[in-house]
Write an enzyme that holds these catalytic residues in place. Structure first.
Site, PDB file in Angstrom:
ATOM      1  N   ASP A   7      -0.124   4.594  -6.680  1.00 30.48           N
ATOM      2  CA  ASP A   7       0.211   5.295  -5.450  1.00 30.48           C
ATOM      3  C   ASP A   7       1.544   5.999  -5.701  1.00 30.48           C
ATOM      4  O   ASP A   7       2.283   5.643  -6.631  1.00 30.48           O
ATOM      5  CB  ASP A   7       0.319   4.293  -4.300  1.00 30.48           C
ATOM      6  N   ASP A   9       3.985   7.636  -2.854  1.00 33.13           N
ATOM      7  CA  ASP A   9       5.037   7.512  -1.849  1.00 33.13           C
ATOM      8  C   ASP A   9       5.444   6.062  -1.641  1.00 33.13           C
ATOM      9  O   ASP A   9       4.600   5.191  -1.393  1.00 33.13           O
ATOM     10  CB  ASP A   9       4.581   8.129  -0.531  1.00 33.13           C
TER      11      ASP A   9
END
Length: 230
Positions: A7, A9
């Protein structure tokens, strides 16, 4: 094939690239009503952290300043944005982790609920070639404000990953996934090796109960946690 999924963010990046981009667009005068726009996006960001965001609504708002803008114009602006606002926020531990997976011979894939026009330039800075992200719609090379395909969000990340594997005629013998968010629980539950990074409270509790590996890179009082690439 061993596949390492990341991922973006609040996982590899200390912050949210979409939220930072919102501020950048306001500064550049791309937003008609800055106060109202930032208030709406901040409320939606809070909903995301609470696991209650309707991503379609968020995208309708945050892609609206791009409507009618040519892809080349946006690309040039994003390049400056990434260099100035994103690269300094990449966790050094994240770069080290990516390098270790690369040395181990794993294939790397960045999978994000942010839009492709933001994620791809960041992936390039990280040396990650494969990207799954929200696909903004274009017409005659200009942004329409809409999106295409399945959103890479919640269960959509699993759907998009399965489609990516099929498209590349690939099967993964081992899947690792690193994420900070409860919104990624569908994919964390899908992989062989879920690892939570700077987890939100809900994900931290799930990880504790499940016995998942945990990395805390924001804790300046502790050295980076090291984990073996099992």
């Amino acid at each position: 094939m061993r596949l390492a999924l990341f991922d973006l963010d609040d996982t590899l990046l200390d912050g949210d690239c979409s939220a930072l981009w919102n501020d950048w667009m306001v500064e550049r005068g791309w937003v008609a009503s800055p106060g109202e726009y930032l208030a709406r996006t901040l409320a939606m960001n809070a909903a995301y952290r609470a696991g209650r965001l309707w991503l379609e609504q968020y995208l309708a708002v945050t892609l609206s300043p791009l409507v009618g803008r040519h892809e080349e114009e946006v690309t040039l602006e994003v390049e400056a944005f990434v260099a100035q606002r994103i690269v300094p926020r990449v966790f050094p531990q994240g770069r080290e982790l990516i390098a270790r997976h690369r040395r181990a011979g794993d294939r790397l894939l960045l999978i994000s609920a942010s839009s492709r026009h933001l994620v791809v330039p960041v992936a390039r800075q990280l040396g990650i070639e494969q990207v799954i992200a929200v696909e903004p719609a274009l017409a005659a090379g200009r942004f329409t404000g809409a999106t295409t395909g399945v959103l890479s969000y919640r269960g959509g990340k699993v759907t998009r990953l399965e489609a990516w594997l099929a498209e590349h005629n690939a099967s993964a013998s081992h899947l690792s996934f690193y994420s900070d968010s409860q919104n990624d629980l569908p994919l964390l539950n899908r992989v062989d090796r879920p690892v939570v990074v700077n987890p939100d409270p809900v994900l931290a509790e799930v990880a504790r109960l499940e016995g998942w590996e945990r990395l805390d890179w924001r804790d300046a009082l502790e050295p980076p946690t090291r984990v073996a690439l099992a």
